[in-house]
Write an enzyme that holds these catalytic residues in place. Structure first.
Site, mmCIF file in Angstrom:
data_model
loop_
_atom_site.group_PDB
_atom_site.id
_atom_site.type_symbol
_atom_site.label_atom_id
_atom_site.label_comp_id
_atom_site.label_asym_id
_atom_site.label_seq_id
_atom_site.Cartn_x
_atom_site.Cartn_y
_atom_site.Cartn_z
ATOM 1 C CD GLU A 1 54.790 78.782 -24.757
ATOM 2 O OE1 GLU A 1 55.454 77.848 -25.273
ATOM 3 O OE2 GLU A 1 54.386 78.742 -23.580
ATOM 4 C CD GLU B 1 50.441 78.014 -22.704
ATOM 5 O OE1 GLU B 1 51.402 77.390 -22.187
ATOM 6 O OE2 GLU B 1 50.159 77.961 -23.908
#
Length: 342
Positions: A158, A270
């Site tokens: 991320e 995710e």
């Protein structure tokens, strides 16, 4: 080890081209869970293993192998594995990663090594030249160590606060360095902006990931774009509850169309949902959507398992101490890759 598992592990090491879009669609072939813990208490550098952070135990790996997963994503902190930018890897920390990789392989599982740093090193952004150089150096060293093993390279978890085009330039350097080692392992390439699937094609805040990564080239031809997608109100995975039953499907549509248009693969590294009936139905529909679009979605790993999650963490799929299966795991089971996946 099952013959099918051996085939899967071998396939990860091949120079795998993007499947022909004219080919028969198939379900995602790499399906599993994140086993969190190695990224815990990041402010404690390096911290104490077993007190501040933990890697997957053999018992954790075995439990999910029995459940039918074939891949686990293992988060770790960059600063623990490489205590100094562009310096030697920590012998002790790498030994721990080696142990996880070896135990997973014995169970027929592949491992995603996930640099869980959000585009920073000790608070410094990867856009700083020294930090960018450090990321290149980290992956050169890891590739030399894990090439030829059933290991997937998750470049960075991320990345945030980075313009997508700037991040793309860093990714190009990292991937080039990995391939220069001779490693043919699968590489997961995240976008900027938290690598959200829902925002992948969205313009704003420095451009879109879709524009920045159009025409991306991996010299090894074995990569997938890593995306994340949660089902809560703002796609952050930090709130209880889920949207309507098609929330996940709607948030994946544009990214799926983009992957198909550029003839690339995606990997949903995710995603997570609560345990109430509404969330379970929403999770089920999103996984069914991934199944229907297996020509571009090569795999997924649910967030998250791990023995240190508190009982209050509603996204957890860690088996209870009495061996009970979490409600989300019952949904995931219906969408795991078939045992003969290769």
């Amino acid at each position: 080890m099952r013959a099918a598992a051996l085939l899967l592990l071998a396939a990860l090491l091949l120079n795998t081209a993007v499947p022909s879009l004219a080919a028969t669609q198939r379900r995602p072939q790499l399906t599993g869970v994140n086993i969190a813990g190695g990224e815990f208490k990041p402010a404690r550098r390096p911290g104490v293993h077993g007190k501040d952070y933990i890697y997957p135990r053999d018992s954790d790996l075995a439990a999910f192998a029995r459940a039918g997963v074939n891949i686990v994503r293992v988060p770790f902190r960059w600063e623990r594995v490489q205590p100094g930018l562009s310096g030697a890897l920590s012998t002790e920390e790498v030994r721990r990663l080696d142990s996880v990789v070896g135990s997973a392989r014995a169970l027929g599982l592949a491992v995603i090594l996930d640099v869980h740093n959000y585009g920073k090193y000790a608070g410094r952004k990867v856009t700083e030249p020294a930090v960018a150089d450090g990321l290149v150096d980290l992956w050169r060293r890891l590739a030399l160590r894990y090439r030829g093993r059933p290991v997937v390279f998750g470049l960075m978890n991320e990345p945030a606060g980075i313009v997508p085009e700037d991040w793309r330039r860093i990714v190009d350097r990292v991937v080039t360095a990995i391939r220069a080692t001779g490693a043919r392992n699968l590489i997961l390439v995240p976008g900027a902006k938290w690598t959200g699937a829902h925002s992948w094609t969205r313009i704003g805040g420095g451009g879109s990931n879709a524009d920045a990564f159009a025409g991306f080239h991996d010299p090894g031809g074995n990569f997938a774009f890593e995306m994340h997608q949660y089902l809560d109100s703002d796609s952050s995975g930090t709130h209880p509850g889920c949207g309507g039953p098609d929330t996940g499907v709607d948030r994946l549509r544009a990214a799926t169309a983009w992957l198909r248009s550029v003839r690339a693969r995606g990997f949903l590294a995710e995603f997570g949902a609560g345990s109430d009936a509404r969330c379970l139905a929403t999770l089920e529909r999103m996984l069914a959507f991934l199944d229907r679009n297996g020509d571009v979605w090569s795999g997924w790993t649910y967030w998250a398992a791990g023995p240190w999650w508190p009982a209050s963490y509603d996204y957890s799929v860690q088996p209870s101490r009495t061996g009970g299966e979490r409600p989300q795991m019952r949904v995931l089971r219906q969408h795991l890759a078939p045992s003969d996946a290769s």
